[in-house]
Design a protein around this motif. Structure first.
Motif, short mmCIF file in Angstrom:
data_model
loop_
_atom_site.label_atom_id
_atom_site.label_comp_id
_atom_site.label_asym_id
_atom_site.label_seq_id
_atom_site.Cartn_x
_atom_site.Cartn_y
_atom_site.Cartn_z
N VAL A 24 0.88 -0.85 1.18
CA VAL A 24 0.49 -1.66 0.02
C VAL A 24 0.94 -3.11 0.21
O VAL A 24 0.18 -4.05 -0.03
CB VAL A 24 1.06 -1.08 -1.29
N LEU A 25 2.18 -3.29 0.67
CA LEU A 25 2.70 -4.64 0.90
C LEU A 25 1.91 -5.36 1.99
O LEU A 25 1.57 -6.55 1.84
CB LEU A 25 4.18 -4.56 1.27
N ALA A 26 1.59 -4.67 3.07
CA ALA A 26 0.82 -5.28 4.15
C ALA A 26 -0.60 -5.64 3.68
O ALA A 26 -1.10 -6.73 3.99
CB ALA A 26 0.75 -4.32 5.35
N ILE A 27 -1.22 -4.75 2.93
CA ILE A 27 -2.57 -5.04 2.40
C ILE A 27 -2.50 -6.20 1.41
O ILE A 27 -3.38 -7.07 1.42
CB ILE A 27 -3.19 -3.78 1.75
N ALA A 28 -1.47 -6.22 0.57
CA ALA A 28 -1.32 -7.32 -0.40
C ALA A 28 -1.19 -8.65 0.33
O ALA A 28 -1.88 -9.62 0.00
CB ALA A 28 -0.10 -7.07 -1.29
N ALA A 29 -0.30 -8.71 1.31
CA ALA A 29 -0.08 -9.96 2.04
C ALA A 29 -1.34 -10.37 2.81
O ALA A 29 -1.78 -11.53 2.71
CB ALA A 29 1.10 -9.81 3.00
N GLY A 30 -1.93 -9.44 3.54
CA GLY A 30 -3.12 -9.76 4.33
C GLY A 30 -4.30 -10.19 3.48
O GLY A 30 -4.95 -11.20 3.76
N SER A 31 -4.57 -9.43 2.43
CA SER A 31 -5.73 -9.76 1.59
C SER A 31 -5.47 -11.03 0.77
O SER A 31 -6.39 -11.81 0.53
CB SER A 31 -6.11 -8.59 0.68
N SER A 32 -4.23 -11.25 0.38
CA SER A 32 -3.89 -12.47 -0.35
C SER A 32 -4.14 -13.70 0.53
O SER A 32 -4.78 -14.67 0.10
CB SER A 32 -2.44 -12.42 -0.81
N LEU A 33 -3.65 -13.66 1.75
CA LEU A 33 -3.85 -14.79 2.66
C LEU A 33 -5.32 -14.96 3.04
O LEU A 33 -5.83 -16.08 3.11
CB LEU A 33 -2.98 -14.62 3.91
#
Length: 193
Positions: A24-33
């Motif tokens: 979830v954290l990786a998807i949040a960071a990647g999709s946010s950027l």
């Protein structure tokens, strides 16, 4: 705990929790950027003012009190999640409980409020957020509780324009309710002995 006829032990459930939250954290960071870019992502984490923090505490307190009241005064069968929360948090140390709640609060709020809500709005984000809590789909009270909590966290984000109030509220809700669960389980163990 039984799930589809297979025994899921505490260690495997916790490992899955950590893997899921890391994802979830990786998807949040990647999709946010990717979708918002660096500047908008940084703005998501602007420090809130005092009123934003006070509102976060008020929302968290209201949800916590409602959850404790439901636990104390409504039939336990209405809130049975298959003992998942008991298995995850029952024997967890206070420090590890804190780490889990911080991880969940930051990752889920960043992904759902910061990214998803930016595209589809609070209502659809809350629907999606509720639907991913699959184990609550057959429990109307839990389903409604997750949906209303998500709506309130989304309103916090919309009102304050920063993720911190919803992150803080999410962490406090999960942390206090996890400690409450641990206290309740320990009290039951004490009465049995």
């Amino acid at each position: 705990m039984k799930d589809s006829g297979q025994e899921i032990d505490e260690a495997n459930l916790r490992l899955n929790l950590w893997l899921t939250q890391g994802l979830v954290l990786a998807i949040a960071a990647g999709s946010s950027l990717f979708f918002l870019g660096w500047e908008r992502t940084v703005r998501l984490f602007t420090a809130p003012d005092g009123s934003g923090l006070a509102l976060a505490l008020l929302v968290a307190l209201g949800i916590i009190l409602a959850s404790v009241a439901m636990d104390r005064y409504l039939p336990s069968s209405w809130q049975d999640d298959g003992n998942v929360n008991e298995t995850v948090f029952g024997n967890m140390s206070p420090f590890m409980t804190l780490l889990v709640c911080i991880s969940v609060g930051v990752g889920e709020e960043w992904l759902f409020r910061g990214v998803v809500q930016s595209w589809v709005g609070n209502l659809w984000t809350s629907i999606i957020f509720t639907l991913i809590h699959v184990r609550y789909l057959k429990k109307p009270l839990l389903f409604i509780s997750v949906f209303v909590t998500s709506l309130l966290l989304g309103m916090l984000y919309e009102r304050e324009g920063t993720l911190w109030p919803s992150i803080i509220a999410h962490i406090l809700i999960d942390l206090v309710l996890a400690y409450y669960l641990q206290f309740t389980l320990n009290r039951r163990k004490g009465k049995k002995q």
